[in-house]
Design an enzyme around this catalytic site. Sequence first.
Site, PDB file in Angstrom:
ATOM      1  N   HIS A  82       0.860  -1.224  -0.088  1.00 52.11           N
ATOM      2  CA  HIS A  82       0.028   0.072  -0.006  1.00 52.11           C
ATOM      3  C   HIS A  82       0.895   1.133   0.016  1.00 52.11           C
ATOM      4  O   HIS A  82       1.349   1.623   0.847  1.00 52.11           O
ATOM      5  CB  HIS A  82      -1.042   0.055   1.290  1.00 52.11           C
ATOM      6  CG  HIS A  82      -2.007   0.998   1.370  1.00 52.11           C
ATOM      7  ND1 HIS A  82      -3.368   0.984   1.954  1.00 52.11           N
ATOM      8  CD2 HIS A  82      -1.848   2.371   0.834  1.00 52.11           C
ATOM      9  CE1 HIS A  82      -4.027   2.080   1.769  1.00 52.11           C
ATOM     10  NE2 HIS A  82      -3.247   2.882   1.043  1.00 52.11           N
ATOM     11  N   HIS A 125       1.092   4.795  -2.464  1.00 52.19           N
ATOM     12  CA  HIS A 125       0.869   5.819  -3.596  1.00 52.19           C
ATOM     13  C   HIS A 125       2.174   6.249  -4.054  1.00 52.19           C
ATOM     14  O   HIS A 125       2.807   7.100  -3.358  1.00 52.19           O
ATOM     15  CB  HIS A 125       0.002   6.579  -3.262  1.00 52.19           C
ATOM     16  CG  HIS A 125      -1.287   6.171  -2.491  1.00 52.19           C
ATOM     17  ND1 HIS A 125      -2.567   6.084  -3.314  1.00 52.19           N
ATOM     18  CD2 HIS A 125      -1.595   5.701  -1.086  1.00 52.19           C
ATOM     19  CE1 HIS A 125      -3.346   5.401  -2.566  1.00 52.19           C
ATOM     20  NE2 HIS A 125      -2.700   5.228  -1.446  1.00 52.19           N
ATOM     21  N   HIS A 182      -9.662   1.045  -1.260  1.00 53.60           N
ATOM     22  CA  HIS A 182      -9.512   1.583   0.091  1.00 53.60           C
ATOM     23  C   HIS A 182     -11.118   1.635   0.499  1.00 53.60           C
ATOM     24  O   HIS A 182     -11.792   2.162  -0.204  1.00 53.60           O
ATOM     25  CB  HIS A 182      -9.148   3.278  -0.304  1.00 53.60           C
ATOM     26  CG  HIS A 182      -7.595   3.239  -0.514  1.00 53.60           C
ATOM     27  ND1 HIS A 182      -6.852   2.766  -1.481  1.00 53.60           N
ATOM     28  CD2 HIS A 182      -6.803   4.082   0.304  1.00 53.60           C
ATOM     29  CE1 HIS A 182      -5.794   2.939  -1.598  1.00 53.60           C
ATOM     30  NE2 HIS A 182      -5.523   3.925  -0.456  1.00 53.60           N
ATOM     31  N   GLU A 230     -11.308   3.480   5.585  1.00 53.32           N
ATOM     32  CA  GLU A 230     -10.235   4.143   6.535  1.00 53.32           C
ATOM     33  C   GLU A 230     -11.223   5.316   7.175  1.00 53.32           C
ATOM     34  O   GLU A 230     -10.960   5.537   8.429  1.00 53.32           O
ATOM     35  CB  GLU A 230      -9.489   4.969   5.434  1.00 53.32           C
ATOM     36  CG  GLU A 230      -8.381   5.959   5.815  1.00 53.32           C
ATOM     37  CD  GLU A 230      -7.542   6.499   4.728  1.00 53.32           C
ATOM     38  OE1 GLU A 230      -8.139   6.690   3.391  1.00 53.32           O
ATOM     39  OE2 GLU A 230      -6.471   7.207   5.011  1.00 53.32           O
ATOM     40  N   ASP A 258       1.845   4.136   2.912  1.00 56.45           N
ATOM     41  CA  ASP A 258       0.578   4.782   2.233  1.00 56.45           C
ATOM     42  C   ASP A 258       1.374   5.983   1.197  1.00 56.45           C
ATOM     43  O   ASP A 258       1.403   5.818   0.126  1.00 56.45           O
ATOM     44  CB  ASP A 258      -0.252   5.227   3.132  1.00 56.45           C
ATOM     45  CG  ASP A 258      -1.644   5.506   2.786  1.00 56.45           C
ATOM     46  OD1 ASP A 258      -1.734   5.352   1.643  1.00 56.45           O
ATOM     47  OD2 ASP A 258      -2.447   5.994   3.643  1.00 56.45           O
ATOM     48  N   ASP A 259       1.500   7.161   2.002  1.00 55.13           N
ATOM     49  CA  ASP A 259       2.214   8.031   1.307  1.00 55.13           C
ATOM     50  C   ASP A 259       3.585   8.621   2.447  1.00 55.13           C
ATOM     51  O   ASP A 259       3.287   9.617   2.937  1.00 55.13           O
ATOM     52  CB  ASP A 259       1.275   9.289   1.384  1.00 55.13           C
ATOM     53  CG  ASP A 259       0.005   8.853   0.638  1.00 55.13           C
ATOM     54  OD1 ASP A 259      -0.027   9.090  -0.613  1.00 55.13           O
ATOM     55  OD2 ASP A 259      -0.912   8.614   1.247  1.00 55.13           O
TER      56      ASP A 259
HETATM   57  N1  HPA Z   1      -6.612   7.425   1.310  1.00 58.35           N
HETATM   58  C1  HPA Z   1      -7.274   7.622   0.200  1.00 58.35           C
HETATM   59  N2  HPA Z   1      -6.700   8.209  -0.892  1.00 58.35           N
HETATM   60  C2  HPA Z   1      -5.579   8.289  -1.017  1.00 58.35           C
HETATM   61  C3  HPA Z   1      -4.681   7.985   0.135  1.00 58.35           C
HETATM   62  C4  HPA Z   1      -5.272   7.790   1.420  1.00 58.35           C
HETATM   63  O1  HPA Z   1      -4.854   7.285   2.357  1.00 58.35           O
HETATM   64  N3  HPA Z   1      -3.267   8.292  -0.198  1.00 58.35           N
HETATM   65  C5  HPA Z   1      -3.486   8.776  -1.443  1.00 58.35           C
HETATM   66  N4  HPA Z   1      -4.577   8.898  -2.032  1.00 58.35           N
HETATM   67 ZN    ZN Z   2      -3.700   4.812   0.416  1.00 59.76          ZN
END
Ligand code: HPA
Ligand code: ZN
Length: 338
Positions: A18, A20, A198, A201, A279-280
């Site tokens: 996971h 991006h 996703h 969350e 994630d990011d």
């Molecule tokens: N959630 C939803 N969209 C996203 C995320 C995330 O954590 N990171 C990049 N796009």
């Molecule tokens: Zn994500």
Amino acid sequence: MTTALADFAASLPKAELHLHIEGSLEPELMFALAERNKVAIPFASVEEVRAAYQFSRLQDFLDIYYQGAQVLREEDDFRDLATAYFDRAAADNVVHAEIFFDPQTHTDRGIPFATVLNGLNAGMIEAEKKHGLTSKLILCFLRHLDEEAAFQTLKAAEPFLDRIAGVGLDSSELGHPPEKFARVFAAAGTMGLKRVAHAGEEGPPDYVHQALDILEIDRLDHGNRALEDSQLTTRLAREAMTLTVCPLSNLKLCVVDHIDAHPMKRMLDAGLRATVNSDDPAYFGGYVNDNYRALAGTGQLSREDFVTLARNSFLGSFLPDEAIARHLAALAAHVAAA
Ligand code: HPA
Ligand code: ZN
């Protein structure tokens, strides 16, 4: 004690499932690309960019993340972005990565799909040569945009399907339930693509149900809020559904109030096939090992739990069975020697 456990967790060979790629754009590279491409950014310094990374919900982050991505224009930009991520991941003992990209963020600015794909692919090939790190690409549809735009994106991807492992669903979750993309996910399935989304969350457990039953996902991204529904949790465990959990992301986006309140231990105890991911990383304070270390710091997880998490990262990957078996054997040998 905690440091020894964190070092052990960090040392494990692992997969990242996971990530991006646009979320791995570090402020330094953002500035360099802004200059190279003559794109204006509303920040005077790298420090100013970092200071702006204070979020209280997903949308706060997304606004700044889409803005940052504007500096990416040429094939080489996408290659440099990917290379920077893979170098960093390799340093964290990531041996396989399945990375998301958001084509609509780029094609909506007039950047051809091929520019994005070819640039990322060049970075992927380089990472395998340089680090032996293998990778796959997952095309994410932006869920705040409509179904028609997602279909157009799937069509743009058609010439490149040999280099795309699956489709995903990201961006603003609340108000954009998985069912909005039922038909495009069905089409992707027919094309032989894996499906992930996703869900849970910020969105309710019902979005996780929809992702399972309507999108027919192969893997669940985040999934935290599934824990609010005990029958759903039992089902996810029974079906051995992989959850790609992102502890530092959860902290930065206020999905959890404190890292000690992160539900990872509860997830493992419930028998969920949870994994650890970044994630990011450029926006959320760290790469995958920073996430493993943060969990170790809670004192809630054992050495065995970390081995389970690393095992799950391979079991949940889209690698062929023989590659998974090879990675599990290497992990077991590493643990035995540690
Ligand atoms: N959630 C939803 N969209 C996203 C995320 C995330 O954590 N990171 C990049 N796009
Ligand atoms: Zn994500």
